[in-house]
Design an enzyme around this catalytic site. Structure first.
Site, PDB file in Angstrom:
ATOM      1  N   GLY A 170      20.721  13.075   5.619  1.00  0.00           N
ATOM      2  CA  GLY A 170      20.317  11.993   4.734  1.00  0.00           C
ATOM      3  C   GLY A 170      21.478  11.097   4.318  1.00  0.00           C
ATOM      4  O   GLY A 170      21.346   9.872   4.269  1.00  0.00           O
ATOM      5  N   SER A 171      22.612  11.701   4.031  1.00  0.00           N
ATOM      6  CA  SER A 171      23.761  10.905   3.578  1.00  0.00           C
ATOM      7  C   SER A 171      24.188   9.914   4.657  1.00  0.00           C
ATOM      8  O   SER A 171      24.473   8.749   4.362  1.00  0.00           O
ATOM      9  CB  SER A 171      24.949  11.811   3.239  1.00  0.00           C
TER      10      SER A 171
ATOM     11  N   ASN B 147      15.569  12.805  -6.706  1.00  0.00           N
ATOM     12  CA  ASN B 147      15.887  14.210  -6.451  1.00  0.00           C
ATOM     13  C   ASN B 147      16.093  15.031  -7.716  1.00  0.00           C
ATOM     14  O   ASN B 147      15.995  16.243  -7.684  1.00  0.00           O
ATOM     15  CB  ASN B 147      17.130  14.311  -5.561  1.00  0.00           C
TER      16      ASN B 147
ATOM     17  N   GLN C 170      13.716  13.012  -0.411  1.00  0.00           N
ATOM     18  CA  GLN C 170      12.877  13.942  -1.178  1.00  0.00           C
ATOM     19  C   GLN C 170      11.396  13.758  -0.876  1.00  0.00           C
ATOM     20  O   GLN C 170      10.609  14.687  -1.022  1.00  0.00           O
ATOM     21  CB  GLN C 170      13.111  13.774  -2.685  1.00  0.00           C
TER      22      GLN C 170
ATOM     23  N   GLY D 191      16.530  16.825   7.443  1.00  0.00           N
ATOM     24  CA  GLY D 191      15.829  18.037   7.877  1.00  0.00           C
ATOM     25  C   GLY D 191      15.787  19.157   6.863  1.00  0.00           C
ATOM     26  O   GLY D 191      14.748  19.787   6.660  1.00  0.00           O
ATOM     27  N   HIS D 192      16.915  19.392   6.195  1.00  0.00           N
ATOM     28  CA  HIS D 192      16.983  20.605   5.370  1.00  0.00           C
ATOM     29  C   HIS D 192      16.220  20.508   4.055  1.00  0.00           C
ATOM     30  O   HIS D 192      16.151  21.475   3.307  1.00  0.00           O
ATOM     31  CB  HIS D 192      18.440  21.029   5.137  1.00  0.00           C
TER      32      HIS D 192
ATOM     33  N   THR E 271      26.913  13.124  21.975  1.00  0.00           N
ATOM     34  CA  THR E 271      25.881  14.003  22.518  1.00  0.00           C
ATOM     35  C   THR E 271      24.959  14.460  21.391  1.00  0.00           C
ATOM     36  O   THR E 271      25.414  14.855  20.318  1.00  0.00           O
ATOM     37  CB  THR E 271      26.538  15.208  23.223  1.00  0.00           C
TER      38      THR E 271
ATOM     39  N   CYS F 191      29.117  19.169 -14.380  1.00  0.00           N
ATOM     40  CA  CYS F 191      30.330  19.924 -14.723  1.00  0.00           C
ATOM     41  C   CYS F 191      30.920  20.638 -13.518  1.00  0.00           C
ATOM     42  O   CYS F 191      32.128  20.760 -13.385  1.00  0.00           O
ATOM     43  CB  CYS F 191      30.030  20.968 -15.786  1.00  0.00           C
TER      44      CYS F 191
HETATM   45  C1  PLP Z   1      19.692  15.678  -0.312  1.00  0.00           C
HETATM   46  C2  PLP Z   1      19.575  14.212  -0.501  1.00  0.00           C
HETATM   47  C3  PLP Z   1      20.371  13.316   0.245  1.00  0.00           C
HETATM   48  C4  PLP Z   1      21.434  13.803   1.186  1.00  0.00           C
HETATM   49  O1  PLP Z   1      20.911  14.388   2.346  1.00  0.00           O
HETATM   50  P1  PLP Z   1      21.869  15.309   3.247  1.00  0.00           P
HETATM   51  O2  PLP Z   1      21.053  15.612   4.448  1.00  0.00           O
HETATM   52  O3  PLP Z   1      22.183  16.513   2.436  1.00  0.00           O
HETATM   53  O4  PLP Z   1      23.064  14.486   3.576  1.00  0.00           O
HETATM   54  C5  PLP Z   1      20.194  11.975   0.044  1.00  0.00           C
HETATM   55  N1  PLP Z   1      19.278  11.502  -0.811  1.00  0.00           N
HETATM   56  C6  PLP Z   1      18.483  12.314  -1.533  1.00  0.00           C
HETATM   57  C7  PLP Z   1      17.476  11.733  -2.452  1.00  0.00           C
HETATM   58  C8  PLP Z   1      18.617  13.696  -1.410  1.00  0.00           C
HETATM   59  O5  PLP Z   1      17.848  14.489  -2.146  1.00  0.00           O
END
Ligand code: PLP
Length: 398
Positions: free
Chosen positions: A72-73, A152, A180, A201-202, A238, A326
Site C-alpha cells: 500500500g505504501s 485505518n 482498509q 495484500g496483507h 521481476t 509513543c
Molecule cells: C496499512 C496501510 C497502508 C500501508 O500499506 P502497506 O502494504 O503496509 O505498505 C496504507 N494506507 C492505509 C490506510 C493502511 O491501513
C-alpha cells in the site's frame, strides 16, 4: 506459542491457508520468470495475468489498469509522486485530508519541500471529511485530490462517490487509499469516479509486501521503477510471482465472502461497542457509528495511558493497538484523533480493536473483562483520576 486473541487486523491479518497453499508452488516447481519463454516461465506469467484479472474484475476495472506494487505504501507514493511530476505543467496544488495514512501524508510533505502546495482538508468530530472545505480548496492549479476510502484508525468511511464527482466536475484526478476498504467494502471505480486506487495484500488475509495500484486508462503517469518491461514498463523488476498469486487468491476470497463477513463483523463490532460503552465509565467511541468499517472499534478512556493499556492487554494475551504514537519515539498522539478534536490527554488514552474473520463473541467477552479490569487498575494509579473523584465531578461523557 501461548494462545492469544488477535484484534489488530487493521495492522495486518493472518494469511489465509488457501492463499499460502496457492503461493507455495511458485516458490518451488513453478519458480520460472514470467518474462522467459519456456513453459515454467509461461506458467508464472499466466498466474500473474490471472491474479491481475481477478483484481481488475473486483473493481470494475480493466486488466491493464492494474499495476502490482510492493504494498500500500508504494502504491500511495506512486500515485502522488508520479501525478505531481506528470501534471506539474498544469499546476502544483494537491488536496488531501488531515487523516490520511502516513504513506500519503509524508509523501505530501515531501512534495511540499519540492515546490508543491498541499491543502489538508479537515474532518468533523466523527472523522467525516468536510466536503464543503474540499470544494472551497479547489484552485485553477489543483492537479490531484487524494482522500482515503476508509480510515485505518477510527474506521470512518468517507463520502467517496461525492468526492469523485467533485473531482470529475473540476477535471481533477482523484486518488483514494483504499487499503482498509478493499476487500471489506464493495468498490467500483467507475461509480465512484476513481482515477487511482491503492490496496495492499496483507490487510485482506493475503501476503505482506504485495499490493497494487489501479490507474485509470488515460491518466498520465510516470514510471515508478525504470528497467525492464514489467508492468507495462511502469514498474520494472521481476514480478513477485508468489506474492501476486497470493494477492489474487486473497482478493477473490475477500470478494466472495465480503457480504457475509461484513454482516458477521458488524454484529460483533456493535456488540463490543455496546458492552464497552455500558461497562466502562468515562469512555468515548471515536469515529462515526454508522459510516464505519465493519471491523473497527476505537475508544478513548479518560485518565488512562494508551501505551500502558496495550502492555497490560498484551500480558493477558490480547493484541490491540493504540492511537498514541509513543512507540515511534514521539509523544504526539495520533494525528487522526487530534483531527477529530480530541484533546491530547484523551487522545493518549485510546485503544483500537480491529476484528478479523476468525474473531468470536467469546473472545470479545474476554477482551471486555480485561479492558474493564485494566482500565480500573490504571485509573487507580492516576493522580488525575483521584482528583476527579475527590472533586465529585459528574459522571460526564467526554
Ligand atoms: C496499512 C496501510 C497502508 C500501508 O500499506 P502497506 O502494504 O503496509 O505498505 C496504507 N494506507 C492505509 C490506510 C493502511 O491501513
Amino acid at each position: 506459542m501461548k494462545p492469544f486473541i488477535y484484534l489488530d487486523n487493521a495492522a495486518t491479518t493472518k494469511t489465509a491457508k488457501e492463499v499460502v497453499d496457492a503461493m507455495l508452488p511458485y516458490f518451488t516447481e513453478q519458480f520460472g520468470n514470467p518474462s522467459s519463454i519456456y513453459s515454467i516461465g509461461a506458467a508464472a506469467k499466466e498466474a500473474v495475468s490471472g491474479a491481475r484479472q481477478t483484481i481488475a474484475r473486483s473493481l470494475g476495472a480493466k486488466d491493464n489498469e492494474i499495476y502490482f506494487t510492493a504494498g500500500g505504501s508504494e502504491a500511495d507514493n506512486w500515485a502522488l509522486k508520479a501525478t505531481a511530476e506528470a501534471y506539474a505543467a498544469k499546476g502544483r496544488h494537491i488536496i488531501t485530508s488531515a487523516i490520511e495514512h502516513h504513506a500519503v501524508l509524508h509523501t505530501c510533505q515531501y512534495l511540499e519541500k519540492n515546490g508543491y502546495e498541499v491543502t489538508y482538508v479537515g474532518v468533523d468530530e466523527n472523522g467525516i471529511l468536510k466536503v464543503d472545505e474540499l470544494e472551497a480548496a479547489i484552485r485553477e492549479d489543483t492537479i490531484l485530490i487524494s482522500v482515503m476510502f476508509a480510515n485505518n484508525e477510527i474506521g470512518t468511511i468517507q463520502p467517496i462517490e461525492r468526492i469523485g464527482e467533485i473531482a470529475k466536475e473540476h477535471g481533477i484526478l482523484f486518488h483514494t487509499d483504499a487499503v482498509q476498504a478493499y476487500g471489506q467494502l464493495p468498490i467500483d471505480v467507475d461509480r465512484y469516479h476513481i482515477d487511482m486506487l491503492s490496496a495492499s495484500g496483507h490487510k485482506l488475509n493475503g501476503p505482506k509486501g504485495i499490493g497494487f495500484i489501479y490507474i485509470r486508462k488515460g491518466v498520465k503517469i510516470r514510471s515508478l521503477i525504470h528497467g525492464g518491461g514489467q508492468e507495462r514498463a511502469r514498474r520494472a523488476g521481476t514480478e513477485n510471482v508468489p506474492g501476486i498469486v497470493g494477492l489474487g487468491v486473497a482478493a477473490a476470497r475477500a470478494v466472495e465472502r465480503m457480504e457475509e463477513k461484513a454482516a458477521k463483523e458488524t454484529k460483533l463490532r456493535d456488540y463490543l461497542i455496546g458492552r464497552i460503552e455500558e461497562e466502562v465509565p468515562y469512555c468515548r467511541l471515536n469515529g462515526d457509528r454508522q459510516r464505519r468499517l465493519p471491523n473497527n472499534v476505537n475508544f478513548s478512556f479518560r485518565f488512562v495511558e494508551g501505551e500502558s493499556l496495550l502492555i497490560m492487554l498484551d500480558m493477558e494475551g490480547i493484541c490491540a493497538s493504540s492511537g498514541s504514537a509513543c512507540t515511534s519515539g514521539s509523544l504526539d498522539p495520533s494525528h487522526v484523533l487530534l483531527a477529530i478534536g480530541l484533546p491530547h490527554e484523551i487522545a493518549h488514552g485510546s485503544l483500537r480493536l480491529t476484528l478479523g474473520e476468525d474473531t468470536t463473541r467469546e473472545e470479545l467477552d474476554t477482551v471486555v473483562e480485561a479492558v474493564k479490569k485494566i482500565v480500573e487498575r490504571l485509573r487507580a494509579m492516576s493522580p488525575l483520576y483521584e482528583d476527579f473523584v475527590r472533586n465529585g465531578k459528574a459522571r460526564s461523557q467526554i
